[in-house]
Write a protein that holds these residues in place. Sequence first.
Motif, PDB file in Angstrom:
ATOM      1  N   LEU A 116      61.415  53.009  64.784  1.00 37.50           N
ATOM      2  CA  LEU A 116      60.931  54.096  63.933  1.00 37.50           C
ATOM      3  C   LEU A 116      59.685  53.571  63.241  1.00 37.50           C
ATOM      4  N   GLN A 117      58.533  54.133  63.601  1.00 40.43           N
ATOM      5  CA  GLN A 117      57.266  53.551  63.172  1.00 40.43           C
ATOM      6  C   GLN A 117      56.261  54.638  62.805  1.00 40.43           C
ATOM      7  N   TYR A 118      55.522  54.357  61.727  1.00 34.85           N
ATOM      8  CA  TYR A 118      54.413  55.227  61.354  1.00 34.85           C
ATOM      9  C   TYR A 118      53.272  55.024  62.340  1.00 34.85           C
ATOM     10  N   GLY A 119      52.392  56.019  62.419  1.00 35.40           N
ATOM     11  CA  GLY A 119      51.219  55.928  63.269  1.00 35.40           C
ATOM     12  C   GLY A 119      49.988  55.580  62.466  1.00 35.40           C
ATOM     13  N   LYS A 120      48.899  56.310  62.714  1.00 42.25           N
ATOM     14  CA  LYS A 120      47.608  55.977  62.118  1.00 42.25           C
ATOM     15  C   LYS A 120      47.588  56.169  60.608  1.00 42.25           C
ATOM     16  N   SER A 121      48.540  56.930  60.056  1.00 45.33           N
ATOM     17  CA  SER A 121      48.592  57.115  58.600  1.00 45.33           C
ATOM     18  C   SER A 121      50.016  57.477  58.196  1.00 45.33           C
ATOM     19  N   ARG A 122      50.237  57.510  56.919  1.00 49.24           N
ATOM     20  CA  ARG A 122      51.548  57.930  56.409  1.00 49.24           C
ATOM     21  C   ARG A 122      51.535  59.384  55.965  1.00 49.24           C
ATOM     22  N   ASP A 123      50.539  60.121  56.421  1.00 51.62           N
ATOM     23  CA  ASP A 123      50.464  61.537  56.103  1.00 51.62           C
ATOM     24  C   ASP A 123      51.485  62.353  56.881  1.00 51.62           C
TER      25      ASP A 123
ATOM     26  N   ARG B 266      48.536  63.384  65.695  1.00 53.43           N
ATOM     27  CA  ARG B 266      49.159  63.093  64.402  1.00 53.43           C
ATOM     28  C   ARG B 266      49.340  61.586  64.204  1.00 53.43           C
ATOM     29  N   TRP B 267      49.526  60.863  65.318  1.00 50.30           N
ATOM     30  CA  TRP B 267      49.853  59.449  65.218  1.00 50.30           C
ATOM     31  C   TRP B 267      48.777  58.517  65.764  1.00 50.30           C
ATOM     32  N   HIS B 268      47.828  59.040  66.544  1.00 50.22           N
ATOM     33  CA  HIS B 268      46.884  58.159  67.234  1.00 50.22           C
ATOM     34  C   HIS B 268      45.434  58.508  66.960  1.00 50.22           C
TER      35      HIS B 268
ATOM     36  N   ALA C 152      54.181  46.509  58.251  1.00 53.27           N
ATOM     37  CA  ALA C 152      54.100  47.569  57.240  1.00 53.27           C
ATOM     38  C   ALA C 152      54.630  48.906  57.757  1.00 53.27           C
ATOM     39  N   ASP C 153      54.464  49.169  59.057  1.00 50.81           N
ATOM     40  CA  ASP C 153      54.720  50.514  59.580  1.00 50.81           C
ATOM     41  C   ASP C 153      56.060  50.707  60.274  1.00 50.81           C
ATOM     42  N   VAL C 154      56.718  49.630  60.695  1.00 55.56           N
ATOM     43  CA  VAL C 154      58.024  49.786  61.343  1.00 55.56           C
ATOM     44  C   VAL C 154      59.081  49.937  60.258  1.00 55.56           C
TER      45      VAL C 154
END
Length: 150
Positions: free
Chosen positions: A22-29, A80-82, A112-114
Amino acid sequence: MTFRATSRVLLFDQDDRTLLFLQYGKSRDVPPRWITPGGGIDPGEDHDQAAIRELQEETGLALASIAPAFHRGDFDPDQRWHPYETGHWAWYAVRVDRFDPVKDGWTESELADVVEWRWFAVDELDDTEYEYEPVELPGLLRQALTTLES
């Protein structure tokens, strides 16, 4: 137009569960999504080499070699993620004994993102509150399992 070549790896345990992060992409938006181990191809690498390297970096699993990719193709990344606009991927399937991934090879952004990791049965993907990427992941999982059984 920005382009990225990637290698994605479906790790299956003895119960046909696959490891996802479970990982965030290019931002936490936007919320994080479930993704497979894998990532971009470094200069001088081919898809096979990138798959082996990414597996070791993201899970700690060291493979000397990997079976040929069961699926290859161009794709349109979910914006949204890339940050890149087009891509080409190779998908691999590997049977392993279930293990706990180690973070030793994670980048700062992965640390930070996982958010978490988990071994999923194919049918459990629709019961999670988070999306998974790519949207065709359940079909890829089923396709990969047939290659491991043959």
